[in-house]
Design an enzyme around this catalytic site. Structure first.
Site, PDB file in Angstrom:
ATOM      1  N   GLY A   1       0.926  -1.032   0.187  1.00 61.61           N
ATOM      2  CA  GLY A   1       0.037  -0.135   0.063  1.00 61.61           C
ATOM      3  C   GLY A   1       1.078   1.392  -0.362  1.00 61.61           C
TER       4      GLY A   1
ATOM      5  CD  GLN B   1       2.849   5.843   2.673  1.00 62.49           C
ATOM      6  OE1 GLN B   1       2.213   4.923   2.506  1.00 62.49           O
ATOM      7  NE2 GLN B   1       4.018   4.767   3.276  1.00 62.49           N
TER       8      GLN B   1
ATOM      9  CB  CYS C   1       4.870   2.128   7.571  1.00 65.65           C
ATOM     10  SG  CYS C   1       4.751   3.655   6.756  1.00 65.65           S
ATOM     11  CG  LEU C   2       6.026   0.941   1.496  1.00 64.41           C
ATOM     12  CD1 LEU C   2       5.679   1.530  -0.076  1.00 64.41           C
ATOM     13  CD2 LEU C   2       7.458   0.074   0.821  1.00 64.41           C
TER      14      LEU C   2
ATOM     15  CG  HIS D   1      -0.994   0.961   7.046  1.00 68.65           C
ATOM     16  ND1 HIS D   1       0.416   0.634   8.427  1.00 68.65           N
ATOM     17  CD2 HIS D   1      -0.064   1.830   6.163  1.00 68.65           C
ATOM     18  CE1 HIS D   1       1.244   1.386   7.820  1.00 68.65           C
ATOM     19  NE2 HIS D   1       1.075   2.323   6.814  1.00 68.65           N
ATOM     20  CD  GLU D   2      -1.457   2.229   2.784  1.00 63.21           C
ATOM     21  OE1 GLU D   2      -0.898   3.663   2.532  1.00 63.21           O
ATOM     22  OE2 GLU D   2      -0.655   1.440   2.910  1.00 63.21           O
TER      23      GLU D   2
ATOM     24  CG  HIS E   1      -0.015   6.393   5.857  1.00 65.08           C
ATOM     25  ND1 HIS E   1       1.159   7.049   6.433  1.00 65.08           N
ATOM     26  CD2 HIS E   1       0.609   5.362   5.940  1.00 65.08           C
ATOM     27  CE1 HIS E   1       1.694   6.116   5.992  1.00 65.08           C
ATOM     28  NE2 HIS E   1       1.138   4.904   5.550  1.00 65.08           N
TER      29      HIS E   1
HETATM   30 CO    CO Z   1       2.991   3.456   5.672  1.00 68.38          CO
END
Ligand code: CO
Length: 162
Positions: free
Chosen positions: A46, A51, A89-90, A131-132, A135
């Protein structure tokens, strides 16, 4: 298409609320295409627009079939169950935490042309939806975590011991 830079923990942008998308134009489509390429290259499940430094309500989630869903202005319609699970998470390379999430989630979102649709997911997909969307509200997974996993925890999980 182009790979965009993924912001890492500590960037103020990750803590800000993203604004609604109102124009479903070529600029949005370029953002989505770039985010898709960026997510695939980074091997993420995701990715949310903040981000990559864009404070707009745009997110991608890979579903159980491997399809990448484009979620514009997504909202959680319904959830069921609750389960602890490991999450990464990236924007936080090498960090994994235990986060409690619903087992099943249904979201309502718009596609890249502005058309509304609903999507449901369970397990990792339900987790990714939450999660997304977090964000987009300036919430990162370490804010929600009940436990930060150590290298030893991760090794045990890989061996199927916990
Ligand atoms: Co993330």
């Amino acid at each position: 298409m182009a790979i965009r830079n993924i912001l890492k923990d500590g960037e103020e942008t990750l803590k800000k609320r993203s604004r609604e998308v109102q124009s479903f134009d070529s600029r949005l489509h370029m953002l989505l295409d770039d985010m898709k390429e960026t997510m695939i290259q980074a091997e993420g499940l995701g990715l949310a627009a903040p981000q990559v430094g864009i404070l707009r309500r745009v997110a991608l989630v890979m579903d159980a079939t491997g399809e990448i869903l484009e979620l514009i202005n997504p909202e959680i319609l319904q959830t069921a169950g609750s389960v602890d699970g490991a999450e990464g998470c990236l924007s936080f390379p090498e960090l994994y935490c235990i986060v409690k999430r619903p087992e099943r989630v249904t979201v309502r979102a718009q596609d890249r042309y502005g058309k509304y649709f609903e999507a449901s997911g369970e397990g990792i997909t339900a987790r990714a939806f939450c999660h997304e969307i977090d964000h987009l509200n300036g919430i990162v997974f370490t804010d929600q975590a009940t436990k930060i996993l150590t290298a030893e925890d991760l090794e045990n999980m890989r061996q199927g011991n916990g």
